[in-house]
Scaffold this active site. Structure first.
Site, PDB file in Angstrom:
ATOM      1  N   ASP A 142      86.034  43.732  29.648  1.00  0.00           N
ATOM      2  CA  ASP A 142      86.250  45.173  29.645  1.00  0.00           C
ATOM      3  C   ASP A 142      87.640  45.440  30.214  1.00  0.00           C
ATOM      4  OD1 ASP A 142      85.655  47.938  29.516  1.00  0.00           O
ATOM      5  OD2 ASP A 142      85.096  47.925  31.632  1.00  0.00           O
ATOM      6  N   ASN A 174      78.112  50.377  30.791  1.00  0.00           N
ATOM      7  CA  ASN A 174      78.362  50.194  29.353  1.00  0.00           C
ATOM      8  C   ASN A 174      78.681  48.755  29.001  1.00  0.00           C
ATOM      9  OD1 ASN A 174      80.761  50.378  30.799  1.00  0.00           O
ATOM     10  ND2 ASN A 174      81.909  51.034  29.018  1.00  0.00           N
TER      11      ASN A 174
END
Length: 1436
Positions: free
Chosen positions: A405, A1030
């Site tokens: 990420d 997420n």
């Protein structure tokens, strides 16, 4: 039709949960209570009971094939016909292995049981109709429909719908740290209609019915409605649900009705725990065990056939062949089959029974050292590495792909306000940028603050804390009885000895985030805006959109209001400020107060940036002199930057005195101003802002820096203090929270001065720009022109911010009429009360409100790169690891972060693919593949991997310069096309040629799909790393999931296999510990197979001399002790402590990591080489003693004892040769195992008189030790057996060309020589110097073929290319990025396109034109619905 209608209604009802109050049914039969069908609140996470433990645990252990195999062997040994050992003896090792595992499982389950017992017996208050009050009950007695009363700092026992709060506003604050680790407070509100209650809540008056959705694991989703007795409905959502496990904060009393209990609560439905993963070595090991079973089958078949042939040599039945009761002898075939089973029992040790237990112990040891590595400990957060999965440590050394990420993983997730644009005018905040360049997180303000406190200020001011400083003399906030999440025995508190202010207790409130240095020119505009606000009356101002002052005021009001930030103070930690301060008129002129306010704001910052800052003149005059006075729409320059900043590269100390503050021209003393202006906040405690996201906190701090201070917030009102000190209290009519679909947030307020209803909206620029009012619909030509100009300039500034890697947000407003708002509010209430399609209706209502917006401006927020990220990425790339970034951020921001962290190089060719058409996507992939293949055709011939043609690593000598690396940038829409259009193979083939891949605007589901695609299709080892909720799906999809315990909560950590605090820790975790764990375990597994095969073959060779009868020359107990005690400890110590290469060398030479990627320590070849070596050593260890004692009259155990001793010596010496590190522990264990063998053998042979009749081992070892032949055989035989292995290792160490062999030699050198050798190594591996590439770039470029999309690139330019074919683009960015971009702060001229550049139209013809970053786009005019930035590339 009626039946179908009933079925539909029934299916609809099945999706709902209906809850009524339990009070009317108190004392009734449980069956009569409609809530009785729901589960109770008692939880059970343990797996076993006392009765079910043994059968259930044994059944689970038999799922492991090896355990099933050994239990089968034990059962077989109890059959008299085929038994080779004493049945009782054969049971012992299997029972020991199963018992050890069972005890471990029982201990873990007992801990779960005690934890469950503590939780179930916690107490809470439940309302009793009989007692007419709340009574104390245990959690396990809570039922759906009960009314629960909770007090401050109490943990919520179940999922409860909030019906009452002691807060007058009906607000309840939660801390969700126990649920997701987030320490910032969340607000929950009472269900509408229950907030206006006088006195205490009366549960007996509750006669409503609650209808909601069935239990699910969506933490942030909940919908339902409350049906009143009059059949009216009131809707509610997740904002009214209190989740089990959260803690009540800042609320004295809260009451609610229980909705979900026990295992149906959302917290329990999310508590899946770390899942079981099988490591690559374990999968390889299972394959090799099948090979061993094949070898065992062949050996047993040879034994069965040999036994039959040997029996046929007797003309009569031999005396040992005993007939059955009827005098019949076994048929030869049946006898051979029985002998086959007997041989299986005899040679069962070929499958190492102790291997699995040894592996578990080794992994525990590895995890212990991993957990205690201080280099992987983060002092700031006081967190070490967490190892949540104990069975895949060795996979850390075999990673080939990393999926990361961006926000919070590569960056700090500390959002810092950097610059803004208002009404098309850009304010670059140079002084703030300069502060951030050298600001360190260690609090360097302490000395200056001490000096500040020692100045001769009035006593009244000196006694109070500062208001404008975040790190002043105030004590850090403390949350009373705040429960932190303990992680692996380490509490999340700051370590002793660190500066108290190094980590603020309030989320997103570090000094780097709070202290914003204002832009001087913007301060002028702010003062004008404040004066404009002062002149407002109840009458609506004419044409507010045309006024720069009004827009500036609205911009900062939106920053302060449009959020969900909670306000608290240092004197009352975490207590909300709800009472607005007095707004009486000030005794001093507003201008003077503003001067004081601004001067204090600028001067009290930690560093002074202005070398020419006036100290004797009025601040307003100096700003007026230095800043431009013309309006932004009258100038071509779209940016204003204050040029007064220190040019010495450092900061100037704030050594100012009282006279400097006031200035000679001020007409009042400081003491008088402070006494007359209490509302400035100078005498008030510092305000602290609790935000749910760092973006919100950054914007509120930015507004605070410009004196638009958020003072208090309630559900009905929000108060902002203006620069003059006057407070404006806005009526908060509605709040539309941020969500990932809308990507924006809006608040509807009533302006206290104009009484207008205003909608303030902030959100992603890609969304807001599409919601703006269309300039073409405006009738006024001047206004239309101005709106277009503002939008175009703002868009240009957004592009600039994105290229600088800043996160962008657009700010807009809208004024609506009373009638429109009333109509919209009714529509919204209906949508909230709906249970079916509620989300769609809410989205529709939001879209009705958030349109036809007026653009106010935009902000650029920097998400600071974490320390050590570029070095870590460079090292991982040297190690042969492919790094992909999967982020939800916009493309330009992700690309610039990739450049800043060295994920992309300045010389890379970057391909960007953005399309929603399958045909277009396929053509782009084909074109890009064709180009990259052409680039690599001049290199060495193609090699194939995973079925794809791959680029070679060594450039051809015939090419003029090194072929540039390629990078790929792709967005979420294109990924959808790839997955739906079956284009995965072409996509993966293209990624094989790219050094980096960036997937932007990707959803959590897309992240996991990409990881699974690469993992399954390419058959590679994958690692995912992220810090937010997420990233959970991506973390769980990879072979190894790593969570970063950052500012986005602990959900990523809770679902991960390992948890670290910083991305830079990944470097040592993989390159050092990963290499060690893999190398140790792989070599230990190979050694175990070798050891067991070598030992078992001794028994097999003996069968040739005993008629394949299944007898042994070694005592049964000696065979058992051999594996369990004599040879078990050295491999375990070897697997835990051995280091083939030091940590310093592994970090300095990252390419050594490829040893694990290629599985060089344990693969098919190493396995079979060890097998052959084991067969050879067993032959030597058996036949040399056999030839020595041949013809003698020794008994069978006297013959077997030297063989057993020789075998043990050979196996231990083989282990010693494999060890790369020698310590005191290694030597002690090897020597101890050898001596233990003699001690145990002497004792056993001395006491075992009739242990194994008729041939007993009594006094055998004692007799052997007095025989010189025994010593001679035991010395010479291991030497002969190990000679080939020693020769092989010597040749490998002397002439070996592998990286590991070279590194082992370097590692043995003295420190100075070792450093020189490492430097020499790295210089040889370094690519060609940049100067050579630059020289070749200056040479005339060859003609560009028509199929090639590239352009020749001189060094002095920064060209980028892009193909626009309908809705797609493909561009290759290449060359040095030294071109001077258009930055308003630089004010430099636009760079011209070099003559070597050209644009290639779709018809393949050259067109004249020049473009660089400093010029406008060569593209279509800006159209609604399309805001793709292309300043950073050439348009083709």
């Amino acid at each position: 039709m009626r039946k179908e209608g009933k079925k539909r209604r029934k299916r609809k009802e099945e999706k709902k949960r209906v809850v009524v109050s339990n009070l009317p049914f108190e004392g009734w039969s449980p069956k009569e209570n409609p809530n009785q069908q729901y589960r109770g609140n008692q939880i059970k996470t343990s797996k076993y009971t006392i009765l079910s433990f043994i059968p259930k645990n044994v059944f689970e252990q038999l799922h492991r094939f090896a355990n099933f195999y050994f239990v089968g062997i034990v059962i077989l040994n109890f059959i008299p016909v085929v038994s080779a050992f004493q049945p009782g003896v054969s049971v012992i090792p299997v029972c020991v292995i199963l018992a050890v595992t069972a005890i471990k499982d029982a201990w873990e389950d007992f801990r779960r049981y005690t934890s469950d017992k503590v939780i179930n017996n916690q107490e809470c208050f439940i309302y009793s109709r009989r007692e007419q009050s709340f009574v104390q009950k245990r959690w396990k007695d809570v039922r759906v429909g009960d009314f629960v009363q909770m007090q401050c700092n109490e943990v919520i026992p179940a999922d409860i719908l909030l019906l009452f709060s002691s807060d007058p506003s009906g607000i309840c604050h939660l801390e969700t740290a126990n649920l997701d680790g987030e320490t910032n407070l969340k607000q929950r509100c009472v269900v509408k209609g229950f907030s206006q209650q006088e006195g205490q809540f009366q549960p007996e008056h509750f006669h409503n019915t609650v209808v909601c959705e069935k239990p699910n694991n969506h933490l942030n989703k909940f919908k339902g409605y409350m049906e009143h007795p009059d059949q009216t409905r009131t809707g509610f959502g997740s904002e009214s649900l209190l989740l089990r496990g959260c803690t009540i904060r800042n609320t004295e009393v809260a009451v609610g009705i229980v909705i979900y209990t026990g295992h149906e609560t959302k917290a329990m439905l999310n508590n899946s725990g770390p899942r079981y993963k099988r490591s690559k070595i374990e999968r390889r090991m299972n394959t090799d065990i099948f090979f061993c079973i094949g070898i065992l089958f062949l050996m047993c078949l040879c034994g069965a056939i040999g036994h039959s042939l040997w029996n046929q040599t007797f003309k009569e039945h031999p005396p040992f062949d005993v007939p059955d009761a009827n005098g019949n002898f076994l048929p030869p075939a049946l006898g051979g089959f029985y002998m086959f089973l007997t041989m299986i029992i005899l040679l069962q040790v070929l499958i190492p029974i102790s291997l699995y237990v040894s592996i578990e112990l080794v992994k525990l040891g590895q995890v212990f050292f991993l957990h205690n590595d201080l280099d992987l400990y983060d002092e700031e957060s006081d967190l070490p590495i967490q190892c949540r999965a104990l069975n895949i440590t060795e996979d850390l050394g075999q990673i080939q792909y990393i999926f990361s990420d961006k926000t919070g993983t590569l960056t700090e997730n500390k959002m810092v306000f950097r610059r803004c644009t208002i009404m098309g005018r850009e304010y670059c905040h140079q002084e703030n940028a300069k502060r951030l360049e050298t600001l360190k997180e260690v609090d360097s303000d302490s000395e200056e603050w001490t000096q500040y406190q020692c100045l001769s200020f009035p006593a009244r001011w000196a006694q109070r804390p500062a208001t404008m400083r975040s790190q002043g003399g105030t004590q850090p906030l403390r949350r009373s009885q705040s429960a932190r999440v303990p992680i692996q025995g380490h509490s999340r508190q700051r370590s002793v000895g660190r500066c108290e202010s190094s980590q603020p207790p309030v989320a997103f409130s570090s000094s780097i985030e709070k202290d914003v240095t204002p832009d001087k020119n913007l301060l002028t505009k702010v003062r004008e805006a404040a004066q404009w606000l002062e002149t407002l009356s109840d009458a609506k101002p004419a044409k507010p959109s045309q006024s720069t002052s009004s827009s500036t005021a609205d911009f900062f009001l939106a920053l302060a209001i449009c959020n969900s930030v909670m306000v608290s103070t240092t004197t009352e930690p975490r207590q909300r400020v709800t009472i607005p301060p007095s707004t009486k008129a000030l005794g001093t002129s507003l201008e003077k107060i503003q001067q004081l306010f601004q001067r204090l704001k600028l001067m009290s910052l930690s560093q002074s940036f202005s070398s020419t800052a006036p100290s004797d003149t009025d601040l307003g005059e100096s700003l007026g002199a230095n800043g431009p006075t013309t309006d932004s729409d009258e100038k071509d320059d779209t940016s204003v930057c204050s040029g007064d900043y220190s040019t010495d590269g450092g900061y100037r100390s704030s050594t100012w005195d009282q006279g400097d503050i006031l200035g000679s021209g001020s007409g009042a003393s400081l003491e008088e101003v402070v006494l007359e202006a209490p509302d400035l906040g100078l005498a008030k405690p510092e305000l602290c802002y609790e935000a749910e996201s760092p973006d919100e906190a950054a914007l509120v701090h930015a507004a605070h820096a410009y004196s638009f201070t958020l003072v208090s917030r309630t559900p009905e009102q929000v108060t902002v203090r203006l620069p003059q000190g006057i407070c404006l209290t806005f009526d908060l009519l509605f709040t539309l929270g941020f969500d990932s679909v809308r990507k924006r947030m809006s608040v509807v307020v009533r302006h206290p001065l104009t009484r207008e209803i205003i909608v303030y909206t902030k959100g992603a620029d890609s969304v807001i720009m599409d919601l703006l009012e269309d300039p073409g619909c405006v009738t006024d030509a001047d206004l239309q022109k101005k709106m277009k100009k503002i939008q175009a300039r703002t868009q240009k500034h957004l592009d600039l911010y994105a290229r600088d890697g800043l996160r962008t947000l657009c700010i807009a407003k809208k004024v609506i009429s009373e009638e429109d708002f009333r109509r919209w509010a009714n529509f919204r209430h209906q949508a909230e009360a709906s249970l079916d399609n509620r989300d769609d209706l809410l989205m529709e209502t939001a879209q009705h409100l958030e349109n036809q917006l007026t653009l106010l401006g935009a902000t650029g927020i920097e998400d600071r790169l974490q320390e050590g990220v570029p070095d870590t990425i460079a090292a991982l790339r040297e190690a042969g690891i492919q790094l992909w970034v999967l982020t939800g951020d916009k493309q330009e921001t992700a690309v610039n972060i990739a450049y800043s962290c060295r994920l992309l190089s300045q010389m890379d060719t970057v391909y960007s693919i953005n399309t929603e058409s399958q045909e277009t996507c396929e053509s782009i992939l084909n074109c890009a593949l064709e180009e990259v293949k052409q680039l690599h055709q001049l290199q060495k011939p193609d090699c194939k991997l995973f079925g794809f043609r791959l680029p070679s690593e060594t450039p051809s000598t015939t090419s003029g310069a090194a072929v540039p690396d390629a990078g790929l940038v792709i967005d979420g829409k294109t990924l959808n096309v790839i997955f739906q259009g079956k284009l995965e193979k072409k996509f993966l083939e293209l990624t094989q040629y790219c050094r980096s891949v960036l997937c932007c605007r990707s959803t959590p589901l897309q992240k996991s799909m990409i990881v699974k695609l690469v993992r399954d299709k390419l058959s590679v080892m994958t690692l995912s790393i992220g810090d937010g909720a997420n990233d959970v799906s991506m973390i769980q999809a990879a072979d190894i999931g790593i969570g970063i315990s950052g500012q986005e909560g602990m959900q990523a950590v809770m679902s991960s296999d390992f948890a670290i605090s910083r991305f830079k820790h990944l470097k040592k975790l993989l390159l050092v510990h990963g290499h060690w764990c893999y190398s140790r375990l792989a070599r230990m597994v190979v050694y175990f197979f070798y050891k067991n095969v070598c030992y078992v073959n001794l028994l097999f060779w003996y069968q040739f001399f005993c008629g394949f009868s299944g007898s042994t020359m070694i005592d049964y107990w000696q065979m058992i002790f051999f594996n369990l005690f004599f040879t078990s400890l050295p491999p375990i110590i070897f697997g835990i402590l051995d280091k083939d290469i030091s940590a310093e060398t592994l970090l300095a030479l990252p390419e050594l990591y490829k040893n694990g990627q290629n599985s060089e320590c344990y693969n098919l070849s190493t396995f079979w080489i060890s097998m052959m070596d084991a067969f050879y050593q067993s032959l030597i260890c058996f036949f040399i003693p056999y030839l020595t004692y041949k013809g003698s009259d020794i008994d069978v155990f006297t013959f077997g004892t030297p063989i057993n001793t020789i075998s043990l010596t050979t196996i231990l010496l083989h282990q010693a040769m494999e060890m790369k590190t020698w310590t005191f522990i290694h030597g002690l264990v090897l020597l101890g195992s050898f001596l233990m063998y003699f001690v145990v053998s002497l004792l056993y042979n001395a006491i075992c008189v009739t242990c194994n009749s008729p041939a007993n081992p009594y006094w055998v070892m004692e007799n052997q030790l007095s025989d010189p032949t025994f010593y001679l055989v035991c010395i010479l035989t291991p030497v002969v057996a190990l000679l080939p292995r020693y020769f092989f290792l010597s040749v490998q160490g002397t002439y070996g060309k592998s990286l590991i062999s070279k590194a082992e030699k370097i590692d043995k050198l003295p420190v100075d020589k070792r450093n020189l050798e490492i430097q020499s190594w790295r210089n040889k591996k370094r690519p060609a110097p940049v100067t050579e590439v630059a020289q070749s770039a200056h040479h005339p470029a060859p003609p560009v073929p028509q199929q090639d999309f590239r352009t020749s690139t001189p060094k002095s330019s920064s060209p980028h290319k892009r193909k626009h074919v309908e809705d797609w683009m493909l561009h290759g960015q290449r060359g040095s990025r030294e071109c001077r971009r258009e930055d308003p702060c630089l004010g430099g001229p636009s760079a011209k396109l070099s003559s070597g550049q050209h644009l290639l139209e779709p018809n393949r013809t050259l067109v004249p034109g020049a473009y660089s970053r400093g010029q406008n786009d060569v593209r279509q005019p800006l159209s609604r619905g399309s805001h793709r930035r292309s300043q950073s590339s050439l348009t083709i």
